[in-house]
Design an enzyme around this catalytic site. Structure first.
Site, mmCIF file in Angstrom:
data_model
loop_
_atom_site.group_PDB
_atom_site.id
_atom_site.type_symbol
_atom_site.label_atom_id
_atom_site.label_comp_id
_atom_site.label_asym_id
_atom_site.label_seq_id
_atom_site.Cartn_x
_atom_site.Cartn_y
_atom_site.Cartn_z
ATOM 1 C CG ASP A 1 -2.014 -0.793 1.183
ATOM 2 O OD1 ASP A 1 -2.530 -1.490 -0.070
ATOM 3 O OD2 ASP A 1 -2.712 -1.111 2.284
ATOM 4 C CE LYS B 1 1.813 4.006 -9.521
ATOM 5 N NZ LYS B 1 3.165 4.309 -10.081
#
Length: 410
Positions: A200, A222
């Protein structure tokens, strides 16, 4: 005659008689390891420290409350001599020599037949360090070597070539509030063993730079979502990499189960039959205020603290927080993910009874080099956030504890 180095050996003392003479600080330090080894321990001493006495009261050792007497070492396999009387120590040492009982002496290592190494443990490995040169025996140096080796094993910086331990499946690791030194020892070791790390943005990013080149680091923000929701895509990525036989670490900020959706990932892995290890982390709800000099509780000021998520405004129908009840509490309120909603939160708290002058502190980027603390009140916090440009991530503390510590640095 030149002195020879000690011969290192591991004693298996389970069920075997061990005698300890003296119930002072030396015995207090050495007894726990002997108890853990399963030895049948007899303590001979007129007195003992409260901690040693508690071991006797708990049935972990047998305590004979008297001075040493000839014959006490009969049938013993090992003896620790640690009384404050030199004559007693010499007499007991002589008995041990006659009976061929390995003897450790706290007062005179040169007259002992055994030495206690500096020991440490890490994941099933015991590290024992002895100084080989009797002329230069320095317990501080020995302990420092032990600590360095154990720390290397724990954090993964010291591994045997071609024997890197791999933990199958997924490890859900709480990375702490941001400072890379605040991840747990176990979490750091699992990172060092990983093939894949899915991280994260709020995790301790500096740790990622320490990973070996072969480790694949994936930014969870992503991951291609396609037709999946973000969390579902992350779950699928964890499952996919684990099914390829790779050791996967899911690195999350703070603690995985404090507003971290960690249980959703655990449930998804369980449904897929993927083993998962959960490593708790230091939650920002406590650590960030502490780093800014704010105790979440303090005697005579706050007897409770409540942690809530502020990502949903009080007037939003999705909110699960009972804000009116929180307003009636007198303790500390810690709000995570609430920077952009703090205006409405403050208005709601005041409307339901919290005084407008209640102190508020906002700690941005807590525990990192960019940490910043901004103080306000419930009446002024919304404007303060705008004028001071406070941005996430920030932990918000509401309550009198804000003013307990020293004046915040300007």
């Amino acid at each position: 005659m030149a002195e020879h180095p000690a011969y290192p050996v591991g004693l298996r003392l389970s069920g075997r008689r061990v005698v300890v003479l003296g119930g002072g600080q030396v015995a207090q330090r050495r007894l726990p390891a002997l108890i853990a080894a399963g030895a049948d321990i007899v303590l001979v001493s007129p007195e003992a420290t409260p901690s040693v006495e508690a071991m006797a009261d708990g049935g972990e050792i047998i305590w004979q409350r008297r001075p040493y007497a000839e014959g006490d070492l009969a049938q013993a396999w090992y003896v620790l001599i640690a009384t404050s009387d030199a004559e007693t120590n010499a007499a007991a040492s002589a008995e041990a020599e006659r009976n061929r009982v390995w003897c450790v002496r706290s007062d005179d290592a040169d007259r002992a037949t055994a030495w206690t190494p500096a020991t440490g443990h890490s994941e099933g490995v015991t590290v024992a360090v002895l100084t080989t040169d009797a002329r230069g025996r320095d317990p501080r140096h020995t302990a420092a070597v032990r600590d360095a080796v154990v720390e290397g094993l724990r954090d993964g910086t010291l591994v045997a070539p071609h024997h890197r331990t791999r933990t199958p499946g997924v490890a859900l690791v709480g990375g702490g509030p941001g400072d890379p030194d605040l991840i747990t020892v176990r979490g750091r070791r699992l990172l060092a063993e990983a093939d894949v790390v899915i991280a994260d943005r709020l995790g301790p990013r500096d740790l990622l730079a320490e990973l070996p080149p072969h480790v694949e680091v994936i930014d969870a923000a992503k991951i291609p979502y396609g037709r999946y929701m973000a969390q579902e895509a992350i779950n699928n990525a964890l499952i996919e990499h684990a099914r390829q036989g790779r050791s996967v670490v899911r690195l999350k900020g703070g603690d995985p189960f404090v507003f971290g959706r960690g249980m959703e990932e655990v449930q998804a892995l369980a449904e897929a039959g993927i083993p998962c290890t959960v490593v708790p982390g230091i939650s920002s709800s406590i650590s960030v205020p502490g780093a800014a000099g704010i105790p979440v509780t303090h005697r005579g000021v706050a007897h409770e603290f409540t942690v809530v998520s502020g990502h949903v405004a009080p007037d939003d129908e999705r909110s699960l927080v009972d804000w009116p009840s929180l307003a009636r509490l007198t303790g500390t309120l810690v709000i995570l993910m609430g920077v952009d909603k703090i205006g409405k939160i403050a208005d709601t708290l005041v409307a339901h009874g919290r005084p407008p002058q209640t102190p508020v502190a906002l700690v941005q980027e807590g525990t990192t080099a960019a940490q910043r603390r901004v103080d306000a009140t419930l009446a002024t916090v919304a404007e303060t956030v705008r004028t001071e440009d406070v941005r996430p991530p920030a932990v918000i503390v509401v309550g009198e504890v804000v003013n307990v510590g020293p004046e915040p640095a300007v």
